[in-house]
Design a protein around this motif. Structure first.
Motif, mmCIF file in Angstrom:
data_model
loop_
_atom_site.group_PDB
_atom_site.id
_atom_site.type_symbol
_atom_site.label_atom_id
_atom_site.label_comp_id
_atom_site.label_asym_id
_atom_site.label_seq_id
_atom_site.Cartn_x
_atom_site.Cartn_y
_atom_site.Cartn_z
ATOM 1 N N ASN A 91 -11.345 10.811 12.143
ATOM 2 C CA ASN A 91 -10.940 9.752 12.818
ATOM 3 C C ASN A 91 -9.691 9.218 12.448
ATOM 4 O OD1 ASN A 91 -13.125 10.252 14.899
ATOM 5 N ND2 ASN A 91 -14.338 8.855 13.396
ATOM 6 N N GLU A 109 -9.738 5.321 11.146
ATOM 7 C CA GLU A 109 -11.014 4.940 10.457
ATOM 8 C C GLU A 109 -11.026 5.947 9.117
ATOM 9 O OE1 GLU A 109 -11.433 3.532 14.459
ATOM 10 O OE2 GLU A 109 -10.769 5.439 13.554
ATOM 11 N N ASP A 110 -10.510 6.915 9.280
ATOM 12 C CA ASP A 110 -10.745 8.049 8.128
ATOM 13 C C ASP A 110 -9.473 8.125 7.447
ATOM 14 O OD1 ASP A 110 -13.447 8.408 8.645
ATOM 15 O OD2 ASP A 110 -13.119 9.964 10.032
ATOM 16 N N SER A 163 -2.574 3.188 14.523
ATOM 17 C CA SER A 163 -2.863 4.601 13.770
ATOM 18 C C SER A 163 -2.933 4.158 12.288
ATOM 19 C CB SER A 163 -1.420 5.549 14.048
ATOM 20 O OG SER A 163 -0.623 4.771 13.362
ATOM 21 N N ARG A 194 -4.684 1.611 9.112
ATOM 22 C CA ARG A 194 -5.325 -0.075 8.813
ATOM 23 C C ARG A 194 -5.627 0.033 7.430
ATOM 24 N NH1 ARG A 194 -10.527 0.268 6.900
ATOM 25 N NH2 ARG A 194 -11.753 2.322 6.733
ATOM 26 N N GLN A 247 -6.108 9.056 2.064
ATOM 27 C CA GLN A 247 -6.333 8.141 3.008
ATOM 28 C C GLN A 247 -5.340 7.960 3.877
ATOM 29 O OE1 GLN A 247 -6.157 5.369 -0.279
ATOM 30 N NE2 GLN A 247 -8.436 5.126 -0.338
ATOM 31 N N ARG A 298 -6.822 -0.708 3.791
ATOM 32 C CA ARG A 298 -7.868 -0.058 2.919
ATOM 33 C C ARG A 298 -8.185 -1.254 1.841
ATOM 34 N NH1 ARG A 298 -9.258 4.149 6.053
ATOM 35 N NH2 ARG A 298 -7.459 4.860 6.901
ATOM 36 N N SER A 303 -5.087 6.928 8.081
ATOM 37 C CA SER A 303 -3.979 6.359 8.620
ATOM 38 C C SER A 303 -3.017 7.448 8.664
ATOM 39 C CB SER A 303 -3.329 5.000 7.654
ATOM 40 O OG SER A 303 -4.419 4.335 7.645
#
Length: 370
Positions: free
Chosen positions: A276, A279-280, A365, A367, A253, A369, A282
């Motif tokens: 991404n 999104e996919d 860069s 986000r 992640q 989870r 960090s």
């Protein structure tokens, strides 16, 4: 018909004509900060004009070596080193000195050879910038050369890790890594890849150990932390990201990169593989080079006060008091070693030690989870 060459007029000739000492004439014509009585100054200037005396530019240039600070760096092409050198140059210029720069690519033999050459030029100070300078390097020959230079009146400052008894400024690489790892753990990341460089580099081992410590303290299981060794370059980060993407991300992640350049390369590699950020996955780096705030998405990183460290190195070299002009918490002085613990003989001044710390800067860069 060619004219006969005009006889060379020396400073001694001017002093004799003015009826003053050579030292007084030198102070007047050399721009010394030491004051000369007005009547003597007028006599020297009148004698110089009458004799058509001109200052020996070559001799003056040689004397200016005492106003110079020689910087010996590993690799001048890295953005982080560019920030350090630029800050050194600004600080030196403000103090009336100038900086000369030499690159050794971190090779001990080249470091020794460069120090020997610079020692012959008698600069006011030597600032050695490398991640690691140890007393036993090259059988102690580099240490011996630096001690001889200081015994001749020079000043040595080291930016990086060292066990030598010179003024030194270091970076808390472990703490920077721990801060980044703790942040990812706190924001819910549970499977993390570390993009590290060669194991033998101290900066890599310290930052990697810090990453792991921060992740583990935040509840990430050791089995869910994967360390990938790659080149410490943009291409190294790009290739590591492509390999991870080709393996299906292995459930990762987040990526912790050993520096911003590797992190930026990793983001490009993920983008090329259709992954991404954030999104996919960090992505986080360390250093906060200027490019970190310009890439898309803007890079989360741990900012090390590189420019402040460079400026402080010049202040050390010029003999000014220690202390970073930086908000509280970014720098801390270390306890000084007792003379018995030092790697070389006791010196005329107690060496200062300063470790500069990083601070986390959260950008786009990364986000949280679930």
């Amino acid at each position: 018909m060619p004219h006969a060459a005009r006889p060379t007029v020396t400073l001694h000739d001017v002093a004799a004509a003015a009826g003053v000492s050579v030292a007084t004439a030198s102070r007047v014509l050399g721009g010394s900060a030491r004051k000369v009585a007005p009547e003597y100054e007028a006599r020297v200037l009148a004698a110089a004009a009458a004799l058509r005396y001109t200052v020996d530019a070559a001799a003056r240039a040689m004397r200016r070596a005492s106003d110079s600070i020689a910087l010996v760096a590993d690799d001048l092409t890295t953005p982080s080193m560019g920030m350090v050198v630029a800050a050194m140059e600004r600080e030196a210029r403000a103090a009336g000195a100038f900086v000369t720069v030499s690159s050794t690519m971190g090779a001990p033999e080249r470091q020794l050879e460069t120090v020997r050459l610079l020692r012959a030029l008698r600069p006011r100070a030597l600032v050695l910038t490398s991640r690691r300078f140890m007393a036993n390097a090259l059988g102690g020959r580099l240490l011996k050369e630096l001690l001889a230079y200081e015994n001749e009146g020079g000043r040595v400052v080291i930016v990086g890790e060292t066990d030598m008894a010179f003024d030194a400024i270091g970076f808390d690489d472990f703490g920077a890594g721990r801060s980044a790892g703790a942040f990812l753990a706190e924001t819910g990341h549970r499977r993390v890849a570390i993009f590290a460089g060669p194991r033998e580099l101290r900066i890599v081992s310290d930052r990697t150990a810090g990453f792991i410590a921060g992740l583990r303290a935040g509840g990430v299981a050791e089995r869910d932390i994967r360390t990938v060794h790659c080149l410490v370059s943009r291409q190294g980060g790009f290739d590591a990201a492509r390999r991870l993407a080709a393996a299906g991300m292995d459930g990762r992640q987040a990526v912790l990169a050993v520096n911003d350049i590797v992190a930026i390369g990793a983001m490009s590699g993920f983008r090329a593989a259709g992954i991404n950020v954030p999104e996919d996955v960090s992505v986080t780096g360390i250093d906060d080079i200027p490019l970190a705030g310009d890439v898309t998405p803007r890079l989360t990183t741990v900012a090390l006060p590189l420019a402040h460290a460079g400026a402080e190195a010049i202040r050390f070299a010029l003999g000014e008091p220690a202390g970073l002009a930086e908000p509280a918490g970014l720098a801390k002085p270390l306890g000084l070693a007792e003379p018995a613990e030092l790697a070389e003989p006791a010196k005329s001044h107690v060496p200062r030690r300063l470790v500069v710390e990083g601070r986390l800067i959260v950008r786009a860069s990364t986000r949280a989870r679930a």
